[in-house]
Structures are given as C-alpha cells and as structure tokens.
Design an enzyme around this catalytic site. Structure first.
Site, PDB file in Angstrom:
ATOM      1  N   GLY A 128       0.834  -1.207   0.000  1.00 18.99           N
ATOM      2  CA  GLY A 128       0.000   0.000   0.000  1.00 18.99           C
ATOM      3  C   GLY A 128       0.863   1.249   0.000  1.00 18.99           C
ATOM      4  N   ASP A 136       1.844 -17.959 -19.387  1.00 20.46           N
ATOM      5  CA  ASP A 136       0.748 -17.058 -19.738  1.00 20.46           C
ATOM      6  C   ASP A 136      -0.510 -17.857 -20.081  1.00 20.46           C
ATOM      7  OD1 ASP A 136       0.004 -14.447 -19.953  1.00 20.46           O
ATOM      8  OD2 ASP A 136       0.724 -14.167 -22.001  1.00 20.46           O
ATOM      9  N   TYR A 191       0.053 -17.767  -4.942  1.00 23.02           N
ATOM     10  CA  TYR A 191      -0.918 -16.662  -4.861  1.00 23.02           C
ATOM     11  C   TYR A 191      -2.318 -17.178  -5.172  1.00 23.02           C
ATOM     12  CZ  TYR A 191      -3.457 -12.460  -6.237  1.00 23.02           C
ATOM     13  OH  TYR A 191      -4.409 -11.483  -6.355  1.00 23.02           O
TER      14      TYR A 191
HETATM   15  C1  UD1 Z   1      -3.195 -11.376 -14.140  1.00 13.41           C
HETATM   16  C2  UD1 Z   1      -2.484 -10.987 -12.902  1.00 13.41           C
HETATM   17  C3  UD1 Z   1      -1.835 -12.174 -12.309  1.00 13.41           C
HETATM   18  C4  UD1 Z   1      -2.828 -13.319 -12.115  1.00 13.41           C
HETATM   19  C5  UD1 Z   1      -3.556 -13.581 -13.404  1.00 13.41           C
HETATM   20  C6  UD1 Z   1      -4.637 -14.601 -13.140  1.00 13.41           C
HETATM   21  C7  UD1 Z   1      -1.724  -8.698 -13.121  1.00 13.41           C
HETATM   22  C8  UD1 Z   1      -0.568  -7.796 -13.371  1.00 13.41           C
HETATM   23  N1  UD1 Z   1      -1.466 -10.008 -13.195  1.00 13.41           N
HETATM   24  O1  UD1 Z   1      -2.234 -11.841 -15.061  1.00 13.41           O
HETATM   25  O2  UD1 Z   1      -1.348 -11.784 -11.051  1.00 13.41           O
HETATM   26  O3  UD1 Z   1      -2.162 -14.493 -11.780  1.00 13.41           O
HETATM   27  O4  UD1 Z   1      -4.133 -12.385 -13.869  1.00 13.41           O
HETATM   28  O5  UD1 Z   1      -5.716 -14.484 -13.905  1.00 13.41           O
HETATM   29  O6  UD1 Z   1      -2.816  -8.266 -12.816  1.00 13.41           O
HETATM   30  N2  UD1 Z   1       1.052  -8.555 -22.010  1.00 13.41           N
HETATM   31  C9  UD1 Z   1       1.644  -8.124 -23.171  1.00 13.41           C
HETATM   32  N3  UD1 Z   1       2.527  -7.084 -23.081  1.00 13.41           N
HETATM   33  C10 UD1 Z   1       2.833  -6.467 -21.901  1.00 13.41           C
HETATM   34  C11 UD1 Z   1       2.230  -6.930 -20.714  1.00 13.41           C
HETATM   35  C12 UD1 Z   1       1.346  -8.002 -20.803  1.00 13.41           C
HETATM   36  O7  UD1 Z   1       1.417  -8.656 -24.251  1.00 13.41           O
HETATM   37  O8  UD1 Z   1       3.632  -5.529 -21.916  1.00 13.41           O
HETATM   38  C13 UD1 Z   1       0.085  -9.655 -22.087  1.00 13.41           C
HETATM   39  C14 UD1 Z   1       0.429 -10.799 -21.184  1.00 13.41           C
HETATM   40  O9  UD1 Z   1       1.338 -11.658 -21.798  1.00 13.41           O
HETATM   41  C15 UD1 Z   1      -0.950 -11.411 -20.953  1.00 13.41           C
HETATM   42  C16 UD1 Z   1      -1.895 -10.221 -21.048  1.00 13.41           C
HETATM   43  O10 UD1 Z   1      -1.169  -9.171 -21.656  1.00 13.41           O
HETATM   44  O11 UD1 Z   1      -1.254 -12.325 -21.965  1.00 13.41           O
HETATM   45  C17 UD1 Z   1      -2.359  -9.748 -19.683  1.00 13.41           C
HETATM   46  O12 UD1 Z   1      -1.218  -9.629 -18.855  1.00 13.41           O
HETATM   47  P1  UD1 Z   1      -1.286  -9.040 -17.378  1.00 13.41           P
HETATM   48  O13 UD1 Z   1      -1.966  -7.729 -17.376  1.00 13.41           O
HETATM   49  O14 UD1 Z   1       0.074  -9.105 -16.824  1.00 13.41           O
HETATM   50  O15 UD1 Z   1      -2.277  -9.987 -16.605  1.00 13.41           O
HETATM   51  P2  UD1 Z   1      -2.453 -11.585 -16.563  1.00 13.41           P
HETATM   52  O16 UD1 Z   1      -1.418 -12.308 -17.301  1.00 13.41           O
HETATM   53  O17 UD1 Z   1      -3.857 -11.860 -16.960  1.00 13.41           O
END
Ligand code: UD1
Length: 325
Positions: free
Chosen positions: A45, A283, A156
């Site tokens: 926080g 992912d 987590y």
């Molecule tokens: C999120 C949570 C994660 C949790 C998961 C479960 C966050 C940051 N992460 O992961 O803690 O375990 O949900 O559902 O909230 N991406 C890109 N480029 C970037 C960043 C991300 O392409 O620069 C893609 C990632 O590869 C992914 C998607 O965007 O496929 C979403 O990524 P992200 O926002 O990190 O979240 P989650 O992977 O869904």
C-alpha cells in the site's frame, strides 16, 4: 433536542486501505457518509493513496498487519461495532508468491480465515474478501463459472482459492474473484504491472507497445471502480442485503491484447508501433468471467465500457505522469 438514540451511521473496517482497490473503496464510502476504519502495513500500500481522505473526520487509520491476531475485535472495541469487514489486504504479486509461498499463505490465507472467524464471532453482518481470477488454474474454453475454480498455478492463486472456498463453505460472507482490473492507479511502475498500465506508460513515453506472443490472448478487463461497486454491493452497503458465497467480478467480454493495443491507438489518435516479444512463460491464453451469478443474485452489471474506461485512465495518467515514470 438531544437524543440518546445510537447513531445510525454505518461503520466499516477496510483492510488494505492504502492499496488501489482499498483506497477507492474507502473514498466511495466516506462520500456516502459511512465511517471507515482502515488498516494497512504499507507492504504494498501507499501513503499517497491515503492522502485524499486521511484527514476526513469519519476516517481512522491504523498502521498494522492483518497477520496479528485480534485485529477486528481490537478495532471494534476502539471504534464500535462494524457493519462490514471489507478485506482487501493481500500479498498481490504472483512472482513474489512463488519465492515466498509460506509468507503468501500466512497473509492471504491464514490471516483471511482468522479475520473471517473474528468477524463472524463478533456478529459483523457482512464480510467481503478480494479473490482473484488466478483461482482458475485449468484452461477453460469460454467463460468460467465460479464452480470451475481449482488447481491454481501459483501460491498466490492457491492462497486466494483456499480462502474463497472456506468462505463459501462457511455460509458467512463472500469472496469476489476480480478479473483483470485496470484504471487509475498510483505508485511507481513495476515489472509486474498489468498490461493496461504498461501500455499507458509506453504510449505516454512514446515507446512501442510490447506484445508477448501473437497478441491473440484474451482477458476480461474490469474497470477498478466497477470492482469497488461490486464490493459495496456484496458488503450490503448499497441498499441490498449482504451477499454470501463466491462471485466472479468481470464484464463477460473478451478482449485480445491486439484489440487492446488498437483501442489505445484509437484513443491516442496515433498509430502506435508494436514490438512483438516471445510469449510469457505460464501465460494463460484466455481468461473470461461468467458473470451471470453476480448479475442474477446481486443485480450487478459493470457500468464502464472498455473504450471509455481506457480513455479516462489515459487522461488520468497524462495528468499524473509521476505515477508512470
Ligand atoms: C493477471 C495478474 C496475475 C494473475 C492472473 C490470473 C496482473 C498484473 N497479473 O495476469 O497476477 O495471476 O491475472 O488471472 O494483474 N502482455 C503483453 N505485453 C505487456 C504486458 C502483458 O502482451 O507488456 C500480455 C500478457 O502476456 C498477458 C496479457 O497481456 O497475456 C495480460 O497480462 P497481465 O496484465 O500481466 O495480466 P495476466 O497475465 O492476466
């Protein structure tokens, strides 16, 4: 005329009040005339999240850890009975949870169960726990229902899953499984920021957007203030009786990372260069909420459509650039 009638003012305990969701929740309740007792140990926080309401006469803050036993009883002795305990405090980083699984379980699971039990013993009418889409481990084709959770991939996810399950089985209180939250958020950028925040920083810093993999992976992006609305609803703070059980909080709409990049380019009014990078290990390909349970039992529907939410978020980050660089 003086009256000895007890005050009808509602009072809630918010754990993780200096976090992103906790602070927005607190502000919404103060605006609605609810007294808030907030707890945070500043592990993740931020003081800056408290700044807008720290001096509010209906707000009291306690810097302490939820791992200490007796937090609810102690604070209710100091401040009076609570109408709801809204438990938003957690270890929030998946990678940190991999490195520190025991600490993650202590905070996200053991302390959650203790707070839940205390609230129940004290007769608090409502308890809301912040769960996560990370509780869904196995890939599911299409929207996931609440009863399809299990087998999470990280400590987590396990810590959140075991807590939601416990709450559900107890019949008291509820767990809200947030899907991918986005929106204004204070704090310095970190390597584990969500994709929306990362893309915002890249746009505002004129850097190419990084897409991991082919961009076809999809997520259910929920505006953070819709998540706040869901917590208020679940906690019985918006005129309905508190909810019990476990509920997804999403939009039921799937957006690919490529579509997200296109929406941002449209909002920014410019073509945004993209750098394609290798797919991120572990992912998920698709993550989408079945939102029918919260809709039918709570009458909940998110207010924000993605394009408008991204546009507001982009404006907010443009005005608060210090939070992105
Ligand atoms: C999120 C949570 C994660 C949790 C998961 C479960 C966050 C940051 N992460 O992961 O803690 O375990 O949900 O559902 O909230 N991406 C890109 N480029 C970037 C960043 C991300 O392409 O620069 C893609 C990632 O590869 C992914 C998607 O965007 O496929 C979403 O990524 P992200 O926002 O990190 O979240 P989650 O992977 O869904």
């Amino acid at each position: 005329m003086s009256s000895n009638k007890p005050s009808a003012k509602r009072r809630c305990l918010v754990t993780g009040v200096a976090g992103n969701v906790g602070s927005k929740l607190c502000q919404a309740m103060l605006d609605d005339g609810v007294s808030v007792v907030g707890v945070d140990n500043f592990f993740s926080g931020l003081q800056s999240n408290l700044a807008p309401f720290v001096a509010h006469p209906d707000f009291s803050f306690h810097e302490r850890s939820i791992v200490e036993p007796g937090v609810v009883a102690d604070l209710s002795e100091k401040h009076g009975n609570f109408d709801a305990v809204l438990h938003m405090a957690a270890v929030v980083s998946v990678p940190w949870s991999m490195e520190y699984p025991e600490e993650t379980m202590a905070v996200n699971h053991a302390a959650t169960l203790a707070l839940h039990q205390e609230a129940r013993d004290l007769g608090v009418p409502a308890f809301v726990f912040a769960g996560s889409a990370a509780e869904y481990g196995r890939p599911v084709d299409g929207p996931v229902r609440e009863d399809q959770a299990g087998d999470p991939v990280s400590p987590y996810g396990w810590s959140k899953y075991l807590s939601s399950k416990h709450i559900e089985e107890s019949g008291f209180g509820c767990a809200l499984r947030f899907f991918n939250l986005y929106g204004p958020a204070r704090g310095k950028p970190g390597p584990y920021d969500g994709v929306v925040r990362r893309f915002m920083a890249m746009v505002l810093n004129s850097q190419p957007l990084t897409i991991f993999g082919d961009g076809g992976q999809t997520r259910d992006f929920v505006y953070v203030y819709d998540a706040v609305k869901a917590v208020l609803l679940a906690g019985g703070l918006s005129g309905r009786k508190p909810l019990a059980g476990v509920f997804n909080v999403g939009t039921g709409l799937s957006t690919s990372v490529t579509e997200l990049a296109e929406l941002l380019a449209d909002i920014a009014g410019q073509k945004l260069p993209i750098t394609y990078l290798p797919e991120r290990a572990g992912d998920l390909r698709h993550s989408l909420a079945d939102t029918s349970k919260l809709e039918s039992l709570g009458g909940f529907k998110p207010d924000m459509v993605l394009r408008a939410g991204l546009s507001i978020t982009m404006d907010w980050f443009s005005e608060n650039r210090a939070d992105l660089v």
